[in-house]
Design an enzyme around this catalytic site. Structure first.
Site, PDB file in Angstrom:
ATOM      1  N   SER A  33      10.173   6.174  11.848  1.00  0.00           N
ATOM      2  CA  SER A  33       8.782   6.608  11.732  1.00  0.00           C
ATOM      3  C   SER A  33       7.859   5.768  12.602  1.00  0.00           C
ATOM      4  CB  SER A  33       8.318   6.514  10.272  1.00  0.00           C
ATOM      5  OG  SER A  33       9.035   7.404   9.460  1.00  0.00           O
ATOM      6  N   HIS A  65       7.696  11.575  14.070  1.00  0.00           N
ATOM      7  CA  HIS A  65       9.033  11.825  14.587  1.00  0.00           C
ATOM      8  C   HIS A  65       8.937  12.900  15.675  1.00  0.00           C
ATOM      9  CE1 HIS A  65      11.456   9.592  11.533  1.00  0.00           C
ATOM     10  NE2 HIS A  65      10.315   9.695  10.886  1.00  0.00           N
ATOM     11  N   HIS A  89      15.502  14.128   7.584  1.00  0.00           N
ATOM     12  CA  HIS A  89      15.681  13.426   6.322  1.00  0.00           C
ATOM     13  C   HIS A  89      16.163  14.376   5.219  1.00  0.00           C
ATOM     14  CE1 HIS A  89      12.546  11.303   8.608  1.00  0.00           C
ATOM     15  NE2 HIS A  89      12.976  10.193   8.043  1.00  0.00           N
ATOM     16  N   TYR A  91      15.001  14.483   2.229  1.00  0.00           N
ATOM     17  CA  TYR A  91      13.883  14.999   1.447  1.00  0.00           C
ATOM     18  C   TYR A  91      13.193  16.188   2.107  1.00  0.00           C
ATOM     19  CZ  TYR A  91      10.942  12.069   4.538  1.00  0.00           C
ATOM     20  OH  TYR A  91      10.340  11.480   5.623  1.00  0.00           O
ATOM     21  N   GLU A  92      13.462  16.439   3.378  1.00  0.00           N
ATOM     22  CA  GLU A  92      12.890  17.610   4.047  1.00  0.00           C
ATOM     23  C   GLU A  92      13.612  18.897   3.663  1.00  0.00           C
ATOM     24  OE1 GLU A  92      11.668  16.907   8.339  1.00  0.00           O
ATOM     25  OE2 GLU A  92      13.004  15.195   7.994  1.00  0.00           O
ATOM     26  N   ALA A 119      11.288   2.465   9.388  1.00  0.00           N
ATOM     27  CA  ALA A 119      10.148   1.832   8.732  1.00  0.00           C
ATOM     28  C   ALA A 119      10.502   1.706   7.257  1.00  0.00           C
ATOM     29  CB  ALA A 119       8.895   2.691   8.911  1.00  0.00           C
ATOM     30  N   MET A 226      13.956   5.683   3.115  1.00  0.00           N
ATOM     31  CA  MET A 226      14.464   7.026   2.863  1.00  0.00           C
ATOM     32  C   MET A 226      15.346   7.556   3.989  1.00  0.00           C
ATOM     33  SD  MET A 226      10.780   8.539   1.615  1.00  0.00           S
ATOM     34  CE  MET A 226       9.688   7.526   0.597  1.00  0.00           C
ATOM     35  N   SER A 227      15.999   6.667   4.723  1.00  0.00           N
ATOM     36  CA  SER A 227      16.817   7.114   5.853  1.00  0.00           C
ATOM     37  C   SER A 227      17.928   6.107   6.120  1.00  0.00           C
ATOM     38  CB  SER A 227      15.937   7.266   7.111  1.00  0.00           C
ATOM     39  OG  SER A 227      15.464   5.995   7.541  1.00  0.00           O
ATOM     40  N   ASN A 250       5.031  -2.022   4.959  1.00  0.00           N
ATOM     41  CA  ASN A 250       4.175  -2.237   3.801  1.00  0.00           C
ATOM     42  C   ASN A 250       4.912  -3.117   2.800  1.00  0.00           C
ATOM     43  OD1 ASN A 250       5.790   0.378   3.391  1.00  0.00           O
ATOM     44  ND2 ASN A 250       5.095  -0.046   1.301  1.00  0.00           N
ATOM     45  N   HIS A 284       1.460   6.971   3.934  1.00  0.00           N
ATOM     46  CA  HIS A 284       2.255   7.237   5.130  1.00  0.00           C
ATOM     47  C   HIS A 284       1.467   6.958   6.412  1.00  0.00           C
ATOM     48  CE1 HIS A 284       5.649   8.762   7.337  1.00  0.00           C
ATOM     49  NE2 HIS A 284       4.891   9.632   7.978  1.00  0.00           N
TER      50      HIS A 284
END
Length: 311
Positions: A33, A65, A89, A91-92, A119, A226-227, A250, A284
């Site tokens: 990201s 992306h 991903h 989640y997509e 990230a 998440m990746s 973060n 995000h």
């Protein structure tokens, strides 16, 4: 979509038709990201191929992306390289076999080493936003519940049914990364620190709750994202060496949130109550901004020397 050797070979043929006949990428790089700007490390001449032109390639819908392959050369030896500017991903809505399809294709195209970036949220209190963390292990929560890119018929042409992941993160490559970082630090003041740590893979797309972050930290995770882990699993199954690095974008919130029964004792208005919950809340756009800033820092301060240290 069922991933078969035939579908992988078809995608490979498409790429071969778009590249010089003698070009075979040895190194693959995945830009996470906001990190697609790292494609500037790939020197001219370059060839760009949008994911949409390659049958079977999943197209990312996530901001930050770019969704293209960038072919070219890196390093003092001009090593043939391909960069994935963006990724798909789970989640997509992509099955993990589909999300990791590009890794299979690039491995068959000739890729021997994969450098994965992402990230991530920092669970380790010693990490600061902007720091880089070389991964030496992971916790695959989705995989422990059966959501795994190797689920289904095994592709024997790539690797065995059961693979060990205790050596997933190549020690020689990790050592090289630290040595390169030290070399860069001699000439440049340190704007970013480098660490080693453990990455926890979660499904997303929501960011983790405070209690979930405390649990992950107690289990030994230094980062959460998440990746990355599905791609690493498929790369190792394909016999590809892996170096993975996270950018801390973060610092996650782990302190228990304010209690309603305690707040009721105080004379706080609605705005004050809302601000209590917002403190440290992940966003995000902030993740992308931190990624873009770090990518620019690497490009401006480190990339000329990093190119020479990549090989």
């Amino acid at each position: 979509m069922a991933i078969t050797m035939q579908s992988i070979k078809e995608a490979v043929e498409v790429l071969k038709s778009l590249l010089p006949a003698d070009f075979k990428p040895e190194i693959g790089i995945i830009g996470g990201s906001g990190l697609s700007a790292l494609e500037d490390a790939v020197m001219e001449p370059r060839w760009e191929v949008p994911y949409g032109k390659i049958k079977g390639f999943p197209v990312s819908t996530v901001p930050g992306h770019a969704g293209k392959l960038v072919f070219g050369h890196v390093g003092k030896e001009h090593t043939p390289t391909v960069m994935m500017a963006g990724r798909a991903h789970y989640y997509e809505g992509h099955e993990l076999q589909t999300a990791t399809f590009p890794i299979r294709v690039l491995a068959l195209l000739g890729m021997k080493t994969l450098i994965v970036t992402n990230a991530a949220g920092g669970l380790n209190s010693t990490y600061k936003v902007g720091d880089v963390v070389v991964l030496h292990d992971h916790i695959n929560f989705a995989g422990l519940s059966g959501v795994n890119p190797l689920r289904g018929p095994n592709l024997d042409e790539f690797g065995p049914r059961f693979i060990a992941l205790s050596d997933a993160y190549d020690l020689e490559l990790r050592r090289a990364a630290h040595l390169a970082w030290k070399e860069l630090s001699k000439a440049q003041s340190k704007q970013m620190a480098m660490h080693e740590g453990v990455y926890a893979f979660v499904g997303g797309p929501n960011y983790e709750t405070r209690a979930e972050c405390r649990m992950l930290s107690l289990l030994g995770a230094d980062l959460v994202g998440m990746s990355t882990v599905p791609e690493i699993i498929v790369a190792r199954h394909s016999g590809v060496r892996v170096l993975a690095m996270s950018l801390v974008t973060n610092a996650v919130v782990m302190e228990p949130g304010p209690r309603g029964d305690a707040i009721l004792l105080a004379e706080s208005n609605e705005v004050e109550l809302s601000n209590m919950l917002k403190e440290g809340k992940a966003d995000h756009e902030e993740v992308l901004e931190a990624s873009r800033n770090a990518a620019q820092e690497i490009k401006v301060r480190s990339m000329p020397r990093a190119r020479r240290l990549l090989t």
